[in-house]
Design a protein around this motif. Structure first.
Motif, PDB file in Angstrom:
ATOM      1  N   ARG A   1      -2.046   0.169   8.398  1.00 23.61           N
ATOM      2  CA  ARG A   1      -3.161  -0.669   7.960  1.00 23.61           C
ATOM      3  C   ARG A   1      -4.087   0.159   7.100  1.00 23.61           C
ATOM      4  O   ARG A   1      -4.444   1.272   7.468  1.00 23.61           O
ATOM      5  CB  ARG A   1      -3.947  -1.196   9.152  1.00 23.61           C
ATOM      6  CG  ARG A   1      -3.215  -2.217   9.921  1.00 23.61           C
ATOM      7  CD  ARG A   1      -4.108  -2.857  10.923  1.00 23.61           C
ATOM      8  NE  ARG A   1      -3.359  -3.943  11.528  1.00 23.61           N
ATOM      9  CZ  ARG A   1      -3.609  -4.429  12.704  1.00 23.61           C
ATOM     10  NH1 ARG A   1      -4.597  -3.952  13.411  1.00 23.61           N
ATOM     11  NH2 ARG A   1      -2.886  -5.416  13.180  1.00 23.61           N
ATOM     12  N   SER A   2      -4.509  -0.407   5.973  1.00 22.08           N
ATOM     13  CA  SER A   2      -5.398   0.346   5.091  1.00 22.08           C
ATOM     14  C   SER A   2      -6.438  -0.563   4.459  1.00 22.08           C
ATOM     15  O   SER A   2      -6.510  -0.686   3.254  1.00 22.08           O
ATOM     16  CB  SER A   2      -4.593   1.052   4.008  1.00 22.08           C
ATOM     17  OG  SER A   2      -4.040   0.104   3.130  1.00 22.08           O
ATOM     18  N   LEU A   3      -7.257  -1.203   5.274  1.00 21.21           N
ATOM     19  CA  LEU A   3      -8.317  -2.023   4.706  1.00 21.21           C
ATOM     20  C   LEU A   3      -9.545  -1.149   4.447  1.00 21.21           C
ATOM     21  O   LEU A   3      -9.817  -0.773   3.329  1.00 21.21           O
ATOM     22  CB  LEU A   3      -8.656  -3.187   5.633  1.00 21.21           C
ATOM     23  CG  LEU A   3      -9.654  -4.206   5.100  1.00 21.21           C
ATOM     24  CD1 LEU A   3      -9.194  -4.777   3.792  1.00 21.21           C
ATOM     25  CD2 LEU A   3      -9.881  -5.306   6.103  1.00 21.21           C
TER      26      LEU A   3
ATOM     27  N   ARG B   1      -2.912  -5.655   3.279  1.00 22.33           N
ATOM     28  CA  ARG B   1      -2.965  -4.200   3.390  1.00 22.33           C
ATOM     29  C   ARG B   1      -2.292  -3.664   4.643  1.00 22.33           C
ATOM     30  O   ARG B   1      -2.451  -2.504   4.989  1.00 22.33           O
ATOM     31  CB  ARG B   1      -4.423  -3.728   3.344  1.00 22.33           C
ATOM     32  CG  ARG B   1      -5.177  -4.152   2.101  1.00 22.33           C
ATOM     33  CD  ARG B   1      -4.584  -3.642   0.838  1.00 22.33           C
ATOM     34  NE  ARG B   1      -4.608  -2.195   0.828  1.00 22.33           N
ATOM     35  CZ  ARG B   1      -3.968  -1.432  -0.011  1.00 22.33           C
ATOM     36  NH1 ARG B   1      -3.212  -1.962  -0.928  1.00 22.33           N
ATOM     37  NH2 ARG B   1      -4.047  -0.143   0.055  1.00 22.33           N
TER      38      ARG B   1
ATOM     39  N   PRO C   1       0.823  -1.213   0.000  1.00 24.17           N
ATOM     40  CA  PRO C   1       0.000   0.000   0.000  1.00 24.17           C
ATOM     41  C   PRO C   1       0.856   1.262   0.000  1.00 24.17           C
ATOM     42  O   PRO C   1       1.995   1.256   0.454  1.00 24.17           O
ATOM     43  CB  PRO C   1      -0.821  -0.116   1.285  1.00 24.17           C
ATOM     44  CG  PRO C   1      -0.161  -1.137   2.116  1.00 24.17           C
ATOM     45  CD  PRO C   1       0.648  -1.997   1.208  1.00 24.17           C
TER      46      PRO C   1
ATOM     47  N   ARG D   1      -7.963   3.747   7.254  1.00 19.71           N
ATOM     48  CA  ARG D   1      -6.512   3.851   7.189  1.00 19.71           C
ATOM     49  C   ARG D   1      -5.989   4.372   8.514  1.00 19.71           C
ATOM     50  O   ARG D   1      -6.551   5.298   9.081  1.00 19.71           O
ATOM     51  CB  ARG D   1      -6.087   4.771   6.059  1.00 19.71           C
ATOM     52  CG  ARG D   1      -6.498   4.246   4.726  1.00 19.71           C
ATOM     53  CD  ARG D   1      -6.313   5.282   3.647  1.00 19.71           C
ATOM     54  NE  ARG D   1      -6.982   4.841   2.454  1.00 19.71           N
ATOM     55  CZ  ARG D   1      -6.345   4.375   1.392  1.00 19.71           C
ATOM     56  NH1 ARG D   1      -5.052   4.293   1.378  1.00 19.71           N
ATOM     57  NH2 ARG D   1      -7.029   3.993   0.336  1.00 19.71           N
TER      58      ARG D   1
END
Length: 171
Positions: free
Chosen positions: A108-110, A94, A21, A113
């Motif tokens: 974390r960027s599911l 991610r 990411p 963010r």
């Protein structure tokens, strides 16, 4: 591509077809990335085995009880187990660990963010890697305080020697 990017690609060769990411929005002014990688794919073994075990047990219950409502229940259990597994895989894909010239953080960027900032105040860094870890290229890096207490434990690090080197070079 700058010299830092060349050194970074030599430090951690890209073996995954899943792109990392973009973390540029979480970097401070003048901050440079020394290391970026996700955890080793072996962290997905537990969720995969759990999903398979759940599906086998549900299938055995359906076959033992016969047709009827259990078939519909098995269908819902199957769909829920697969969706839960896909969410775990997406979360793994991610999430990256980043070491910059100023800090260490997990990004974390599911859906939402965010970055968990982990300051590295430490006396020493401990590197652990068992025989299976050497074979599969994963390990654990622990930062310790001056009293010997662990501050941060980074488990299931992919290419742990590069992570350890980037962490020690940061200080």
């Amino acid at each position: 591509m700058s010299d830092g990017d060349t050194e970074l690609s030599e430090l951690r060769p890209q073996v995954s077809s899943i792109p990392l990411p973009n973390i540029s929005g979480y970097l401070l002014h003048g901050e440079e990335i020394n290391y970026i990688d996700r955890k080793h794919p072996i962290v997905l073994v537990g969720p995969v085995l759990g999903t398979l075990a759940l599906l086998v047990i549900a299938g055995m219950l359906v076959s033992a009880s016969g047709a009827g409502i259990m078939v519909g229940l098995f269908g819902w259990i199957f769909v829920a187990a697969i969706v839960a597994l896909l969410v775990r895989v997406l979360l793994w894909a991610r999430t990256v660990l980043v070491i910059s010239n100023r800090r260490v953080f997990e990004y974390r960027s599911l859906i939402i963010r965010g970055a968990a900032i982990k300051p590295v105040f430490r006396q020493g860094i401990l590197f652990r890697q068992g025989p299976i870890g050497r074979w599969l290229n994963y390990g654990t890096v622990i930062t310790r305080s001056p009293t010997g207490d662990p501050i941060h434990v980074f488990r299931w690090i992919q290419n742990p020697r590069a992570f350890y080197k980037a962490l020690t070079d940061q200080a």
